[in-house]
Design an enzyme around this catalytic site. Structure first.
Site, PDB file in Angstrom:
ATOM      1  N   ARG A   1       0.863  -1.174   0.000  1.00  0.00           N
ATOM      2  CA  ARG A   1       0.000   0.000   0.000  1.00  0.00           C
ATOM      3  C   ARG A   1       0.904   1.231   0.000  1.00  0.00           C
ATOM      4  O   ARG A   1       2.113   1.128   0.056  1.00  0.00           O
ATOM      5  CB  ARG A   1      -1.037   0.004   1.142  1.00  0.00           C
ATOM      6  CG  ARG A   1      -0.734  -0.786   2.344  1.00  0.00           C
ATOM      7  CD  ARG A   1       0.378  -0.264   3.184  1.00  0.00           C
ATOM      8  NE  ARG A   1       0.210   1.141   3.470  1.00  0.00           N
ATOM      9  CZ  ARG A   1       1.158   1.996   3.719  1.00  0.00           C
ATOM     10  NH1 ARG A   1       2.429   1.595   3.735  1.00  0.00           N
ATOM     11  NH2 ARG A   1       0.936   3.259   3.963  1.00  0.00           N
TER      12      ARG A   1
ATOM     13  N   ASP B   1      -1.659  10.798  -1.720  1.00  0.00           N
ATOM     14  CA  ASP B   1      -2.096   9.776  -2.675  1.00  0.00           C
ATOM     15  C   ASP B   1      -2.428  10.376  -4.025  1.00  0.00           C
ATOM     16  O   ASP B   1      -2.359   9.705  -5.050  1.00  0.00           O
ATOM     17  CB  ASP B   1      -3.294   9.006  -2.122  1.00  0.00           C
ATOM     18  CG  ASP B   1      -2.852   8.169  -0.951  1.00  0.00           C
ATOM     19  OD1 ASP B   1      -2.812   8.703   0.176  1.00  0.00           O
ATOM     20  OD2 ASP B   1      -2.486   7.008  -1.178  1.00  0.00           O
TER      21      ASP B   1
ATOM     22  N   LYS C   1      -4.322  10.193   3.528  1.00  0.00           N
ATOM     23  CA  LYS C   1      -5.082   9.350   4.457  1.00  0.00           C
ATOM     24  C   LYS C   1      -6.055  10.159   5.304  1.00  0.00           C
ATOM     25  O   LYS C   1      -5.731  11.260   5.758  1.00  0.00           O
ATOM     26  CB  LYS C   1      -4.084   8.585   5.333  1.00  0.00           C
ATOM     27  CG  LYS C   1      -4.651   7.631   6.354  1.00  0.00           C
ATOM     28  CD  LYS C   1      -5.578   6.601   5.782  1.00  0.00           C
ATOM     29  CE  LYS C   1      -4.982   5.763   4.677  1.00  0.00           C
ATOM     30  NZ  LYS C   1      -5.959   4.955   3.930  1.00  0.00           N
TER      31      LYS C   1
HETATM   32  O1  MRU Z   1      -4.417   3.305   2.370  1.00  0.00           O
HETATM   33  P1  MRU Z   1      -2.932   3.439   2.265  1.00  0.00           P
HETATM   34  O2  MRU Z   1      -2.189   2.793   3.379  1.00  0.00           O
HETATM   35  O3  MRU Z   1      -2.445   2.990   0.889  1.00  0.00           O
HETATM   36  O4  MRU Z   1      -2.667   4.995   2.362  1.00  0.00           O
HETATM   37  C1  MRU Z   1      -1.366   5.482   2.314  1.00  0.00           C
HETATM   38  C2  MRU Z   1      -1.273   6.944   2.524  1.00  0.00           C
HETATM   39  O5  MRU Z   1      -2.253   7.625   2.730  1.00  0.00           O
HETATM   40  C3  MRU Z   1       0.082   7.577   2.378  1.00  0.00           C
HETATM   41  O6  MRU Z   1       0.190   8.692   3.202  1.00  0.00           O
HETATM   42  C4  MRU Z   1       0.271   8.022   0.926  1.00  0.00           C
HETATM   43  O7  MRU Z   1       0.037   6.945   0.038  1.00  0.00           O
HETATM   44  C5  MRU Z   1       1.619   8.556   0.676  1.00  0.00           C
HETATM   45  S1  MRU Z   1       2.803   7.265   0.639  1.00  0.00           S
HETATM   46  C6  MRU Z   1       4.342   7.817   0.362  1.00  0.00           C
END
Ligand code: MRU
Length: 365
Positions: free
Chosen positions: A52, A242, A253
């Site tokens: 992830r 993201d 997030k």
């Molecule tokens: O749901 P996830 O664990 O994939 O979410 C990850 C995040 O929100 C991170 O902060 C984001 O992907 C940046 S990763 C360098």
């Protein structure tokens, strides 16, 4: 980065194009390595969060494309692979970015050469991710150093949310990269880690990373950040993203927005670290146009942990049958963002500054 003193990346390739990942579902309790062997494995790995984090999702998808070419290198397969990979998770734009690069490249390659070309490109995407994140570390370190100098302090307290660490990328991380870089430069950094309900990526992954890489930290509940900011216990916030829109709105997030509001109210710099592959140049209003993933409500009702016999179990924390909502991301408006730390430098989160970044990213200047 290090796990028990040994260097790892979150995904890697061995002889005969074998692709391996760290299966993040079991951390910090169990360190499991898994080989991804076919398209279904790659799709499950992304959808069910064995891997992830936006950059790592993109890199994994690129290898998923390559691996799938080994069983079917037809034009029909290109369409099928693209649509299956794109259906895994909707928010992190790195997925679409990587899938488009792979699809468009392979469409113009002879069938017999597709496997080789696909792996070559996927490896390049992996290497570029490492290099971009390293440069993010270097650029972010300038911000850290400036704050340390301005405060005439000998240490700095940084708050981060979720896991934007090396586990969310191939190596270094985005938000953590300036921290690891600063540590190499001998700076005294302390990190406050938001637990990040519902899946607790902060509690389970960021703490694990920091522990193995010898960075001082405290785990805090998601609601503690505002209080610590009011009492001058936080000097700087760095988070990942993201998907960031062309005007500088930052999707990350769930809960990131509330941290940005608290930082703004307390005059604390709020920076976002991201490679340019996380920017969606087609979107100008992040709040309106970035698709927000709504995940299984069970992630809210249950918490995963380890019992006294060391079994990993899920425990129910709400009355049976409670109906929950689980939006996985939120959008922080650009006006709350102090700056975007990218591999090309630090940019203001506004249209004008980002226009320049777009030109650099696309090789126009
Ligand atoms: O749901 P996830 O664990 O994939 O979410 C990850 C995040 O929100 C991170 O902060 C984001 O992907 C940046 S990763 C360098």
């Amino acid at each position: 980065m290090k796990v028990n003193g040994k260097n790892y990346t979150s995904i890697w390739i061995e002889d005969n194009n074998k692709v391996f990942i760290i299966d993040q579902r079991w951390l910090p309790h169990e360190f499991k390595i898994v080989e991804l062997k076919n398209l279904n494995d790659f799709c499950s790995a992304i959808k069910d969060m064995w891997v992830r984090g936006a950059p790592l999702i993109g890199v994994t998808a690129a290898f998923g494309f390559a691996k799938s070419m080994e069983t079917d290198n037809s034009d029909d397969a290109l369409i099928n692979i693209k649509s299956k990979l794109l259906s895994t998770r909707p928010t992190a734009v790195n997925l679409q970015w990587a899938v488009k690069i792979m699809h468009d490249l392979l469409l113009n390659v002879n069938k017999d050469d597709r496997v080789d070309e696909a792996f070559k490109k996927a490896k390049t995407i992996l290497e570029e991710d490492i290099s971009a994140n390293y440069r993010i570390g270097k650029n972010g370190y300038e911000i850290i150093k400036n704050i340390i100098n301005k405060k005439n302090a000998n240490s700095l307290n940084i708050l981060t949310h979720c896991n934007a660490g090396w586990l969310a990328t191939v190596d270094w991380g985005t938000a953590t990269s300036p921290i690891y870089y600063a540590k190499e430069k001998g700076e005294n950094i302390h990190v406050f880690v938001d637990e990040t309900r519902p899946r607790n990526q902060g509690a389970q992954l960021t703490t694990w990373e920091l522990l193995h890489n010898d960075i001082s930290h405290n785990l805090i509940v998601d609601n503690a950040g505002g209080h610590l900011m009011q009492h001058n216990e936080i000097d700087l916030v760095i988070v990942g993203s993201d998907r960031t829109s062309a005007n500088g709105d930052v999707c990350n997030k769930i809960g990131t927005y509330l941290k940005a509001l608290s930082a703004y109210d307390n005059d604390i710099p709020f920076y976002v670290a991201l490679p340019s592959s996380t920017i969606d140049w087609n979107i100008n209003d992040g709040i309106k146009d970035i698709p927000i993933e709504e995940r299984d409500a069970n992630e809210v009702n249950f918490v995963q942990g380890k019992d006294k016999d060391s079994n990993i179990i899920n425990v129910d924390i709400a009355p049976e049958g409670t109906k929950s909502r689980n939006p996985a991301f939120d959008v922080t408006p650009s006006r709350l963002v102090s700056g975007l730390i990218t591999e090309h430098g630090v940019f203001e989160a506004n249209l004008k500054s980002m226009e320049k970044l777009e030109k650099i990213t696309k090789g126009q200047i």
